[in-house]
Design an enzyme around this catalytic site. Structure first.
Site, PDB file in Angstrom:
ATOM      1  N   CYS A  22       0.845  -1.197   0.000  1.00 41.90           N
ATOM      2  CA  CYS A  22       0.000   0.000   0.000  1.00 41.90           C
ATOM      3  C   CYS A  22       0.874   1.238   0.000  1.00 41.90           C
ATOM      4  O   CYS A  22       1.604   1.497   0.970  1.00 41.90           O
ATOM      5  CB  CYS A  22      -0.926  -0.005   1.216  1.00 41.90           C
ATOM      6  SG  CYS A  22      -1.898   1.518   1.369  1.00 41.90           S
TER       7      CYS A  22
ATOM      8  N   CYS B 263      -4.628   0.424   8.503  1.00 39.89           N
ATOM      9  CA  CYS B 263      -4.295  -1.011   8.489  1.00 39.89           C
ATOM     10  C   CYS B 263      -3.010  -1.230   9.289  1.00 39.89           C
ATOM     11  O   CYS B 263      -1.929  -1.345   8.720  1.00 39.89           O
ATOM     12  CB  CYS B 263      -4.133  -1.507   7.060  1.00 39.89           C
ATOM     13  SG  CYS B 263      -5.653  -1.447   6.096  1.00 39.89           S
TER      14      CYS B 263
ATOM     15  N   CYS C 136      -6.849   3.635  -2.069  1.00 40.82           N
ATOM     16  CA  CYS C 136      -6.768   2.599  -1.029  1.00 40.82           C
ATOM     17  C   CYS C 136      -6.972   1.213  -1.652  1.00 40.82           C
ATOM     18  O   CYS C 136      -7.978   0.977  -2.328  1.00 40.82           O
ATOM     19  CB  CYS C 136      -7.832   2.851   0.036  1.00 40.82           C
ATOM     20  SG  CYS C 136      -8.011   1.489   1.212  1.00 40.82           S
TER      21      CYS C 136
ATOM     22  N   GLN D 132     -22.754  -5.920   6.198  1.00 39.41           N
ATOM     23  CA  GLN D 132     -21.333  -6.258   6.354  1.00 39.41           C
ATOM     24  C   GLN D 132     -20.501  -5.706   5.194  1.00 39.41           C
ATOM     25  O   GLN D 132     -20.951  -5.686   4.051  1.00 39.41           O
ATOM     26  CB  GLN D 132     -21.155  -7.783   6.420  1.00 39.41           C
ATOM     27  CG  GLN D 132     -21.772  -8.435   7.642  1.00 39.41           C
ATOM     28  CD  GLN D 132     -20.965  -8.205   8.912  1.00 39.41           C
ATOM     29  OE1 GLN D 132     -20.005  -7.455   8.937  1.00 39.41           O
ATOM     30  NE2 GLN D 132     -21.384  -8.855   9.988  1.00 39.41           N
TER      31      GLN D 132
ATOM     32  N   PHE E  89     -31.196  -8.822  17.039  1.00 40.26           N
ATOM     33  CA  PHE E  89     -30.276  -7.866  16.380  1.00 40.26           C
ATOM     34  C   PHE E  89     -30.091  -8.324  14.927  1.00 40.26           C
ATOM     35  O   PHE E  89     -28.977  -8.437  14.427  1.00 40.26           O
ATOM     36  CB  PHE E  89     -28.909  -7.806  17.085  1.00 40.26           C
ATOM     37  CG  PHE E  89     -28.969  -7.626  18.582  1.00 40.26           C
ATOM     38  CD1 PHE E  89     -29.036  -6.354  19.137  1.00 40.26           C
ATOM     39  CD2 PHE E  89     -28.951  -8.729  19.430  1.00 40.26           C
ATOM     40  CE1 PHE E  89     -29.086  -6.189  20.525  1.00 40.26           C
ATOM     41  CE2 PHE E  89     -29.004  -8.580  20.812  1.00 40.26           C
ATOM     42  CZ  PHE E  89     -29.068  -7.307  21.357  1.00 40.26           C
TER      43      PHE E  89
ATOM     44  N   ASN F  12     -26.748 -11.399  17.279  1.00 34.44           N
ATOM     45  CA  ASN F  12     -25.673 -10.757  16.509  1.00 34.44           C
ATOM     46  C   ASN F  12     -25.601  -9.291  16.943  1.00 34.44           C
ATOM     47  O   ASN F  12     -25.957  -8.387  16.188  1.00 34.44           O
ATOM     48  CB  ASN F  12     -25.976 -10.896  15.010  1.00 34.44           C
ATOM     49  CG  ASN F  12     -24.911 -10.244  14.151  1.00 34.44           C
ATOM     50  OD1 ASN F  12     -23.744 -10.209  14.515  1.00 34.44           O
ATOM     51  ND2 ASN F  12     -25.315  -9.706  13.007  1.00 34.44           N
TER      52      ASN F  12
ATOM     53  N   CYS G  72     -18.724  -9.225  16.848  1.00 36.11           N
ATOM     54  CA  CYS G  72     -17.647  -8.444  16.232  1.00 36.11           C
ATOM     55  C   CYS G  72     -16.707  -7.911  17.313  1.00 36.11           C
ATOM     56  O   CYS G  72     -15.814  -7.121  17.033  1.00 36.11           O
ATOM     57  CB  CYS G  72     -18.216  -7.307  15.387  1.00 36.11           C
ATOM     58  SG  CYS G  72     -19.258  -6.169  16.324  1.00 36.11           S
TER      59      CYS G  72
END
Length: 375
Positions: free
Chosen positions: A3, A14, A87, A212, A241, A307, A334
């Site tokens: 990158c 990142c 990116c 997502q 959820f 979730n 997550c």
């Protein structure tokens, strides 16, 4: 992943980019195993990963610079703007869109919002792409309605350049805070939702509904949940959820009664549209608070799938699930830290199976799916 933005010190999002993906995955597995050390796990499944670049289906771009030379990307902590259109996390299909949007901003006279001066109109551009047909949703986040007609008048040029733009909106966000969007959405297209499809399950994406950002890994996550549920021979389940219904729609069968609960009415509208397409009549999606719904019910399902957002499901819902005692809980998280904390509030359950999904390569974040069985 190479990158140029990272190498030049222009972006540090990142943080793990210099590690090989295999090493990143090992570190994530170690982190997850440490977090669940207090909970014996019967089966650790192999982690799931996807492409290391070009995988994102969404771009959230801060608009800065001038109306003649806009920059699309982010602001550093000191307020310095950074253009991130190169990116490598974005697919090649985003390049022509970014390239057309820069001159369009000038044509439409959309002055980028200056945070320091609290002046200007265009705050963000949000772009989402469907894997189904390459169709895109573009949202202009504006400070006020002052430029709406100007924007509307200029749009035919943009639509001619970019016929893949199926849904175009303006969102009005008048507050001088780092809030991505406001409540008012103005549609410039007849089409108001983007069609998507994972594993032959139709899904819909609307402006205010969460979806997502890594479709390759997300489709594997949903398929895994489906396989786990099918193996248990479930006839009645809750999907709490539920968002646009990704999990519930994958798990449902014509013989099953399923209730999906989500606070966002837009997401529920998407889920209902998908259920109708699939011809599943015993699926019930409702726009409610998941915890409030669960604690107000009498009939106990065999399985509850949760979730939650990063904060987890919390002690109140954990206590109610313990009291209600469904045979199985599938927990998609997550944030494994809050998930592990929630497991501490579910003493009547053992951890049967755990699988890590590397939804966010080059960062410390990951998604995890866990099957809990009543002891």
């Amino acid at each position: 992943m190479q990158c140029a933005l990272f190498d030049a010190g222009r972006c540090r999002s990142c943080q793990w980019i210099e590690q090989p993906v295999s090493q990143q995955l090992s570190a994530k597995m170690t982190d997850l195993q440490q977090l669940l050390a207090a909970h014996p796990v019967a089966e650790w499944c192999a982690p799931v990963s996807g492409p290391e670049q070009g995988f994102r289906n969404k771009a959230k771009m801060v608009v800065s610079g001038s109306v003649e030379k806009p920059l699309l990307g982010m602001l550093h902590r000191d307020g310095t703007p950074e253009d991130l259109t190169d990116c490598p996390l974005y697919p090649a299909s985003f390049e022509p869109v970014f390239a057309a949007l820069k001159p369009f901003i000038a044509r439409a006279g959309l002055t980028p919002y200056n945070v320091e001066r609290k002046r200007g109109e265009l705050k963000y551009l949000l772009l989402t792409e469907s894997q189904l047909d390459g169709g895109m949703m573009l949202r202009f986040i504006l400070r006020s309605e002052a430029k709406l007609e100007q924007l509307r008048a200029a749009l035919p040029w943009l639509q001619q350049q970019l016929p893949q733009l199926k849904v175009i909106t303006a969102n009005i966000q008048p507050v001088h805070m780092a809030i991505m969007e406001g409540e008012r959405e103005v549609f410039f297209t007849d089409q108001q939702a983007l069609a998507e499809r994972f594993n032959d399950v139709p899904l819909w994406i609307r402006p205010h509904s969460f979806f997502q950002t890594n479709p390759t890994v997300a489709s594997q996550l949903y398929a895994t949940a489906r396989d786990w549920v099918r193996a248990l021979n479930i006839h009645h389940m809750w999907d709490l959820f539920c968002g646009v219904g990704g999990f519930g729609l994958h798990c449902a069968t014509p013989q099953m009664t399923l209730t999906g609960i989500e606070i966002s009415p837009e997401a529920i509208a998407c889920a209902k549209q998908s259920a109708a397409q699939l011809g599943l009549t015993d699926l019930h999606f409702q726009a409610l608070d998941s915890a409030e719904f669960a604690t107000g019910q009498g009939r106990v399902p065999e399985l509850v799938l949760v979730n939650p957002p990063r904060r987890g499901i919390g002690k109140t819902l954990c206590d109610y699930l313990s009291q209600m005692a469904p045979d199985f809980i599938i927990y998609s998280s997550c944030n494994a830290q809050t998930m592990a904390k929630d497991f501490g509030h579910l003493p009547g359950y053992r951890v049967e199976r755990v699988q890590l999904f590397d939804m966010f390569p080059h960062t410390a974040h990951y998604e995890v799916l866990t099957l809990l069985v009543k002891s």
